[in-house]
Design an enzyme around this catalytic site. Structure first.
Site, short mmCIF file in Angstrom:
data_model
loop_
_atom_site.label_atom_id
_atom_site.label_comp_id
_atom_site.label_asym_id
_atom_site.label_seq_id
_atom_site.Cartn_x
_atom_site.Cartn_y
_atom_site.Cartn_z
N LYS A 1 53.50 -42.78 -41.59
CA LYS A 1 52.14 -42.77 -41.02
C LYS A 1 51.24 -43.78 -41.70
O LYS A 1 50.13 -44.03 -41.26
CB LYS A 1 51.55 -41.37 -41.12
N CYS B 1 51.53 -30.19 -33.09
CA CYS B 1 52.04 -29.39 -34.21
C CYS B 1 50.92 -28.57 -34.84
O CYS B 1 50.90 -28.36 -36.06
CB CYS B 1 52.70 -30.25 -35.28
N ASP C 1 47.38 -31.92 -48.15
CA ASP C 1 48.22 -32.60 -47.17
C ASP C 1 47.49 -33.88 -46.78
O ASP C 1 46.51 -33.85 -46.03
CB ASP C 1 48.43 -31.66 -45.97
N HIS D 1 48.38 -28.46 -39.88
CA HIS D 1 49.62 -28.84 -39.19
C HIS D 1 50.64 -27.74 -39.48
O HIS D 1 50.60 -27.12 -40.55
CB HIS D 1 50.07 -30.17 -39.80
N GLN E 1 47.28 -37.64 -42.98
CA GLN E 1 46.35 -38.40 -42.13
C GLN E 1 45.26 -39.09 -42.92
O GLN E 1 44.43 -39.81 -42.34
CB GLN E 1 45.72 -37.49 -41.06
C1 LIG Z 1 52.42 -35.70 -39.52
C2 LIG Z 1 51.76 -34.67 -40.33
C3 LIG Z 1 52.51 -33.80 -41.13
C4 LIG Z 1 54.01 -33.82 -41.17
O1 LIG Z 1 54.47 -35.07 -41.59
P1 LIG Z 1 56.03 -35.44 -41.47
O2 LIG Z 1 56.03 -36.91 -41.67
O3 LIG Z 1 56.47 -35.03 -40.10
O4 LIG Z 1 56.72 -34.70 -42.54
C5 LIG Z 1 51.84 -32.87 -41.88
N1 LIG Z 1 50.51 -32.80 -41.86
C6 LIG Z 1 49.74 -33.63 -41.12
C7 LIG Z 1 48.26 -33.50 -41.16
C8 LIG Z 1 50.36 -34.58 -40.33
O5 LIG Z 1 49.61 -35.40 -39.59
#
Ligand SMILES: *Cc1c(COP(=O)(O)O)cnc(C)c1O
Length: 416
Positions: free
Chosen positions: A235, A373, A209, A132, A212
């Protein structure tokens, strides 16, 4: 369908769970809402809404400051979320969890504290082709400032990272490997444990990260041996504006503060300021208290359902969706990793994703269209954009059928 039936009988009653989500019970353009944009943000269950309401009705006060009753209550409720996050990630201590705005801020915090302090000219940071933008740009900014180097693990046509290439890129200059546990654009589940082990063998730290992963599978930072792990509240069925950054205690203690201000200090004078203990050292200013409290309710909610059960149910749903979608003539799935979670990105011959999204919306079906993104992923597949249907545990086989019917409608409207 029979496999879905068996998951339901194993104790996953999706219809009952849907009752917890008021937003799902509405019509959009005269059709029942089919919400398939969960990778962008997930809907919120009643316990989360109630926790936010309760805060403003009976607890509202600033935290960590007051001796009065309301401040004690709000502080306790907010700190209870830190404890919930510790359980959720299986961290050793509550002090290893830092409140941030979301995944984006979690990554930026590490880049601008640990990164600024430790990255020197000639050092290397490894990310992956699946990232992302929020796990690309902070590292680009850092390497530019430090005259360091960013390397990228490539992937194959399925959207799986090439681990042998990763192995080759590790070397004594590697300081950090930062990658997504699960890709938001393709759904690929990366072999995080193995990738972390490989990084550690090369003497590098890791940042995962987990934006997800958190809504879809159990996470254990100790089993993973992750050095940093971050996810977003919104999320994982919590409110927007709050997320969690996990860091190993000894790393956090050695890191300089992030932002300066109230709450992150112990003493302030014009000559010298001393800093508060971890994790408060990284939490300057009044945070998003109500969302922080709501996040605790969300984490308890999914934990109560069971992330292993959620993962099993979604796996069945994803298989069913993959099967039925690929039967549509002219539809091509983008991202077909063997280990995959809850994301169906696709293109349709001769039809622009934006048009697909618009026609689906008229059927009450919410999907995302665009680059998600993750522009480098789109470039790799030589496409400008995809349509993405992303699932949560409250989605049903019937909703997949509605999506398929909607896509036939799209073909009717835009077909030759
Ligand atoms: C949504 C997402 C982000 C960014 O998250 P924010 O809530 O916008 O800070 C980063 N990495 C992944 C894989 C995402 O799905």
């Amino acid at each position: 369908m029979s496999t879905l039936g068996s998951v339901v009988s194993a104790g996953f009653d999706v219809e009952r769970l849907r009752e917890d989500f008021p937003v799902l019970k509405q019509q959009i353009h005269g059709k029942p809402l089919v919400y398939l944009d969960n990778a962008a943000t997930a809907q919120k269950p009643l316990p989360v809404l109630e926790a936010i309401r309760r805060f403003y009705e009976v607890e509202c006060a600033n935290i960590h400051r007051g001796v009065h009753e309301l401040s004690q209550r709000s502080t306790a409720a907010y700190e209870e979320t830190r404890a919930a996050a510790r359980r959720f990630l299986n961290a050793r201590s509550k002090n290893e969890l830092i409140f941030v705005r979301g995944t984006t801020e979690g990554i930026n915090l590490v880049a601008s504290t640990w990164g600024r302090k430790n990255i020197k000219a000639g050092d290397e940071i490894i990310i992956s082709a699946l990232e992302h933008h929020s796990n690309i740009v902070p590292w680009q900014m850092l390497v530019e400032e430090k005259e360091a180097r960013l390397r990228v693990i490539p992937m194959n046509d399925r959207g799986e990272l090439l681990l042998e290439e990763y192995e080759k890129s590790l070397n004594p200059r590697t300081r950090l490997v930062a990658f997504a546990h699960v890709s938001n654009a393709l759904g690929t589940i990366n072999p995080a444990r193995q990738m972390i082990e490989m990084a550690h063998r090369a003497g590098a730290l890791t940042l995962i990260d987990g934006a997800q992963a958190a809504p879809h599978m159990p996470i254990d930072v100790q089993a993973l041996d992750a050095d940093f792990y971050t996810f977003s509240g919104h999320k994982v069925f919590g409110p927007t504006g709050v997320g969690i950054l996990y860091g190993k205690a000894k790393l956090l203690e050695a890191m300089p503060p992030y932002q300066g201000g109230g709450d992150m200090i112990r003493t302030v004078s014009f000559e010298k300021t001393t800093y508060n203990d971890v994790p408060y050292k990284f939490e300057a200013g009044t945070p998003n208290i109500s969302s922080g409290i709501g996040l605790g309710a969300a984490l308890d909610y999914v934990t109560h359902i069971g992330l292993d059960k959620i993962a099993a149910y979604e796996h069945e749903l994803l298989s069913y969706a993959t099967e039925t979608l690929t039967e549509i003539p002219g539809l091509r799935l983008i991202g077909t990793a063997r280990e995959k979670a809850s994301v169906l990105s696709f293109v349709m011959e001769g039809i622009h994703p934006h048009d697909i999204g618009t026609v689906l919306d008229r059927q009450g079906i919410a999907v995302r269209t665009g680059h998600h993104c993750a522009q480098p992923i789109m470039d790799w597949f030589h496409i400008p954009a995809t349509t993405r249907a992303s699932l949560a545990f409250y989605n049903t086989a019937g909703e997949i059928d509605a999506l398929v019917a909607g896509l036939y409608k799209v073909k009717e409207v835009f077909g030759e």
